[in-house]
Motif scaffolding. Structure first.
Motif, PDB file in Angstrom:
ATOM      1  N   GLY A 148      94.483  92.679  79.838  1.00 18.39           N
ATOM      2  CA  GLY A 148      94.520  92.909  81.264  1.00 18.39           C
ATOM      3  C   GLY A 148      94.955  91.647  81.968  1.00 18.39           C
ATOM      4  N   VAL A 149      95.709  91.796  83.032  1.00 18.20           N
ATOM      5  CA  VAL A 149      96.102  90.657  83.868  1.00 18.20           C
ATOM      6  C   VAL A 149      95.756  90.998  85.314  1.00 18.20           C
ATOM      7  CG1 VAL A 149      97.969  89.186  84.679  1.00 18.20           C
ATOM      8  CG2 VAL A 149      97.978  90.011  82.313  1.00 18.20           C
ATOM      9  N   LEU A 150      94.940  90.163  85.940  1.00 17.49           N
ATOM     10  CA  LEU A 150      94.605  90.357  87.340  1.00 17.49           C
ATOM     11  C   LEU A 150      95.692  89.746  88.212  1.00 17.49           C
ATOM     12  CD1 LEU A 150      92.612  91.273  89.549  1.00 17.49           C
ATOM     13  CD2 LEU A 150      91.604  88.976  89.433  1.00 17.49           C
ATOM     14  N   LEU A 151      96.340  90.587  88.992  1.00 15.45           N
ATOM     15  CA  LEU A 151      97.298  90.125  89.999  1.00 15.45           C
ATOM     16  C   LEU A 151      96.577  90.169  91.339  1.00 15.45           C
ATOM     17  CD1 LEU A 151     100.533  91.931  88.739  1.00 15.45           C
ATOM     18  CD2 LEU A 151      99.850  89.544  88.400  1.00 15.45           C
ATOM     19  N   ASP A 152      96.003  89.047  91.705  1.00 17.31           N
ATOM     20  CA  ASP A 152      95.151  88.961  92.886  1.00 17.31           C
ATOM     21  C   ASP A 152      96.024  88.692  94.106  1.00 17.31           C
ATOM     22  OD1 ASP A 152      93.113  88.575  94.713  1.00 17.31           O
ATOM     23  OD2 ASP A 152      91.846  87.486  93.307  1.00 17.31           O
ATOM     24  N   VAL A 153      96.605  89.753  94.626  1.00 16.74           N
ATOM     25  CA  VAL A 153      97.547  89.630  95.738  1.00 16.74           C
ATOM     26  C   VAL A 153      96.868  89.040  96.966  1.00 16.74           C
ATOM     27  CG1 VAL A 153      99.058  90.910  97.303  1.00 16.74           C
ATOM     28  CG2 VAL A 153      99.002  91.491  94.865  1.00 16.74           C
ATOM     29  N   ALA A 154      95.649  89.472  97.236  1.00 11.76           N
ATOM     30  CA  ALA A 154      94.937  88.944  98.408  1.00 11.76           C
ATOM     31  C   ALA A 154      94.751  87.431  98.291  1.00 11.76           C
ATOM     32  CB  ALA A 154      93.586  89.643  98.554  1.00 11.76           C
ATOM     33  N   ARG A 155      94.262  86.969  97.149  1.00 11.02           N
ATOM     34  CA  ARG A 155      94.030  85.535  96.965  1.00 11.02           C
ATOM     35  C   ARG A 155      95.345  84.761  97.013  1.00 11.02           C
ATOM     36  NH1 ARG A 155      89.524  82.879  95.182  1.00 11.02           N
ATOM     37  NH2 ARG A 155      88.571  84.858  94.555  1.00 11.02           N
ATOM     38  N   ALA A 156      96.399  85.335  96.443  1.00  7.56           N
ATOM     39  CA  ALA A 156      97.699  84.661  96.449  1.00  7.56           C
ATOM     40  C   ALA A 156      98.237  84.486  97.861  1.00  7.56           C
ATOM     41  CB  ALA A 156      98.693  85.443  95.600  1.00  7.56           C
ATOM     42  N   LEU A 179     100.251  82.639  90.832  1.00  2.00           N
ATOM     43  CA  LEU A 179      98.867  82.176  90.968  1.00  2.00           C
ATOM     44  C   LEU A 179      98.134  82.282  89.647  1.00  2.00           C
ATOM     45  CD1 LEU A 179      96.340  81.439  92.776  1.00  2.00           C
ATOM     46  CD2 LEU A 179      95.982  83.910  92.950  1.00  2.00           C
ATOM     47  N   ALA A 180      98.360  83.386  88.937  1.00  2.00           N
ATOM     48  CA  ALA A 180      97.662  83.620  87.674  1.00  2.00           C
ATOM     49  C   ALA A 180      98.133  82.680  86.578  1.00  2.00           C
ATOM     50  CB  ALA A 180      97.862  85.072  87.240  1.00  2.00           C
ATOM     51  N   GLY A 181      99.356  82.189  86.687  1.00  2.91           N
ATOM     52  CA  GLY A 181      99.889  81.342  85.624  1.00  2.91           C
ATOM     53  C   GLY A 181     100.129  82.132  84.347  1.00  2.91           C
TER      54      GLY A 181
END
Length: 308
Positions: A148-156, A179-181
């Motif tokens: 799984g990869v979290l794409l945290d659009v809000a945090r980005a 952001l996730a690298g």
């Protein structure tokens, strides 16, 4: 309104019909190979387990806006019943009536059709009242375990929660990936955080439901280019609602499920995961997210767990 030319053009570019054979019923889940699972298992370092499902309860996310999709109705059918007579071991049983997509769930490939067709060109008429989904029933998905990869659009974007009208674009996904690298790749399951579920957790079901941020009609091409196996997010409707193109309802559903054969999940609680990933500065993890195997189901509840 009829489906516009833009929709059909995108559909042609991402269409996976026949890619895994004419009899295929699981679509992009074919991308989760044994090698992908071994690599996903190697991401585990701390062993921390983070649940991503909402509680199954009568005061759930459903408001009645979707006919028949009811929150869980939980009833006791027996309480401390001594089945073998007085003084014997007693049992308690219960029963639940609920919409299979009432809370945290996967949309199966038969959930949506357009132009009379389901994934892989199957006829929409193959779904019947008593036979349910004759093809691509959710039970066909089998065990879903991958990276799984979290794409945290809000945090980005530097916010805790996206605005209600925010359309999540490929550019947003690029920023979250940066952001996730981590480069999202073949067989991954992408989890898209908008922060919208905070509204439900705070007790405001109406605000959670509508209006809602969500994915753009342009995002299926992003997932197709990376050979993503499945996508889930933290909203009720998955895609932007009200729709991005006026009068065009659920185009992302149709592109993901029908054209690409990619399952999508909704009502996933990504809040704890967002905090954990930010603290650990790592956004990839082992994800276990097998749907309940309802035979012929067009969707199913799931209790996903991210393992860091």
């Amino acid at each position: 309104m009829s489906l516009p030319a833009e929709f059909h053009e995108i559909a042609k570019r991402i269409n996976n019909w026949g890619r895994w054979g004419d009899t295929d019923e699981i679509g992009t889940l074919n991308l989760i190979t044994e090698a992908v699972v071994r690599a996903a298992a190697a991401t585990v370092t701390s062993g921390r387990r983070i649940p991503l499902a909402l509680p199954l309860q009568q005061d759930g996310v459903q408001t009645g806006a979707i006919p028949g999709r009811v929150n869980p109705l939980h009833t006791m059918t027996g309480i401390n019943v001594e089945l073998a007579g007085p003084g014997t071991v007693a049992t308690s049983d219960d029963i639940v009536t609920m919409g299979l997509q009432a809370a945290t769930h996967w949309d199966g490939l038969a959930h949506v059709s357009h132009s009379g067709r389901l994934y892989n060109g199957r006829p929409a008429e193959s779904i019947t009242t008593h036979g349910r989904a004759a093809f691509s029933g959710v039970e066909k998905a089998g065990p879903i375990v991958s990276r799984g990869v979290l794409l945290d659009v809000a945090r980005a974007r530097g916010v805790d929660r996206l605005d209600a009208g925010h359309v999540v674009t490929p550019e947003d996904l690029d920023a979250a990936e940066e952001l996730a690298g981590v480069t999202v790749g073949r067989g991954d399951i992408a989890l898209i955080r908008t922060g919208q579920i905070q509204r439900y957790l705070a007790g405001d079901k109406q605000a959670y439901t509508y209006p809602s941020p969500g994915l753009s009609i342009r995002t299926p091409e992003w997932f197709h280019a990376r050979d993503v196996a499945a996508v889930a997010n933290d909203t009720l409707t998955f895609e932007i609602f009200p729709p991005e193109i006026e009068g065009l309802w659920l185009p992302v559903h149709a592109l993901d499920l029908v054209e690409m054969g990619m399952m999508q999940g909704q009502n996933w609680n990504l809040e704890e995961l967002s905090q954990a990933c930010a603290e650990a500065r790592r956004y990839a993890f082992l994800l276990a997210a097998t749907p309940e195997p309802f035979v012929g189901g067009v969707g199913a509840p799931v209790a996903p767990v991210a393992i860091l």
